[in-house]
Design a protein around this motif. Sequence first.
Motif, short mmCIF file in Angstrom:
data_model
loop_
_atom_site.label_atom_id
_atom_site.label_comp_id
_atom_site.label_asym_id
_atom_site.label_seq_id
_atom_site.Cartn_x
_atom_site.Cartn_y
_atom_site.Cartn_z
N LEU A 281 -2.27 -15.28 -5.52
CA LEU A 281 -3.48 -14.38 -5.96
C LEU A 281 -2.63 -13.30 -4.97
O LEU A 281 -2.80 -13.21 -3.85
CB LEU A 281 -4.48 -15.00 -5.77
N GLU A 282 -2.73 -12.04 -5.51
CA GLU A 282 -2.17 -10.88 -4.51
C GLU A 282 -3.64 -10.93 -3.36
O GLU A 282 -4.86 -10.49 -4.10
CB GLU A 282 -2.05 -9.83 -5.45
N PRO A 283 -3.97 -9.96 -2.04
CA PRO A 283 -4.47 -9.67 -1.83
C PRO A 283 -5.23 -8.59 -1.95
O PRO A 283 -4.85 -7.31 -2.68
CB PRO A 283 -3.82 -9.38 -0.14
N ARG A 284 -6.38 -8.37 -2.50
CA ARG A 284 -7.08 -7.33 -2.71
C ARG A 284 -8.69 -7.13 -2.06
O ARG A 284 -8.73 -7.33 -0.82
CB ARG A 284 -8.58 -8.33 -4.18
N HIS A 285 -9.20 -5.09 -2.11
CA HIS A 285 -9.75 -5.07 -1.23
C HIS A 285 -11.33 -6.39 -1.67
O HIS A 285 -11.14 -5.94 -3.23
CB HIS A 285 -9.80 -4.11 -1.62
N LYS B 229 -24.87 1.50 3.19
CA LYS B 229 -22.97 1.94 3.72
C LYS B 229 -21.92 0.74 3.36
O LYS B 229 -22.82 -0.41 3.15
CB LYS B 229 -23.00 2.55 4.53
N LEU B 230 -21.25 1.29 2.05
CA LEU B 230 -20.20 0.28 1.79
C LEU B 230 -19.53 -0.40 2.60
O LEU B 230 -18.90 1.07 3.61
CB LEU B 230 -19.63 0.72 0.86
N ARG B 231 -19.20 -1.10 3.70
CA ARG B 231 -18.26 -1.94 4.21
C ARG B 231 -17.51 -2.60 3.96
O ARG B 231 -17.16 -3.10 2.86
CB ARG B 231 -19.38 -2.55 5.65
N HIS C 104 -7.20 -0.43 6.01
CA HIS C 104 -7.69 1.30 4.95
C HIS C 104 -7.14 2.91 6.08
O HIS C 104 -7.68 2.99 5.39
CB HIS C 104 -8.78 1.22 5.33
N LYS C 105 -6.24 2.76 7.01
CA LYS C 105 -5.94 3.61 7.26
C LYS C 105 -5.16 4.70 6.72
O LYS C 105 -4.63 5.50 7.16
CB LYS C 105 -5.78 3.54 9.01
N THR C 106 -4.77 4.24 5.06
CA THR C 106 -3.67 4.91 4.77
C THR C 106 -4.06 6.53 4.47
O THR C 106 -5.62 6.52 4.10
CB THR C 106 -3.22 4.54 3.53
#
Length: 120
Positions: free
Chosen positions: A76-80, A88-90, A97-99
């Motif tokens: 299973l690939e890593p997912r966000h 707030k969304l965390r 997440h710095k792309t």
Amino acid sequence: MNIRNLAIATLFASASATSVFASQSLHWVGGEIGFIEHNIPSTVTRAKVMQDYQLSLQSKVDGSSGIQLGGDAGYLEPRHSYTVADGKLRHTDSISHKTAKPEYQHSATEHVVFSETYVN
């Protein structure tokens, strides 16, 4: 003398050409054979491989946050993953997440072409 010089030049050219492609994983052979695949040494150290292996034995999660499901289920690939806290969304995952966000804006013409091509 010209044939001898030509033979020597051809020999040097073929020797230098093979050294240029020594790091390639595929070599063109020609004829019916086509390509021959060669193994290339990995840049991953043995210690890193053993670390990932030990990690997978303990929690089935590898170094890239992917999960080994086992058997025919596979990987299973890593997912966000996210959660809402204080309105707030965390982020709750370990993926960076710095792309950089794209800054490209479509022109009016490109938008029309895209809409005609892809939107019903």
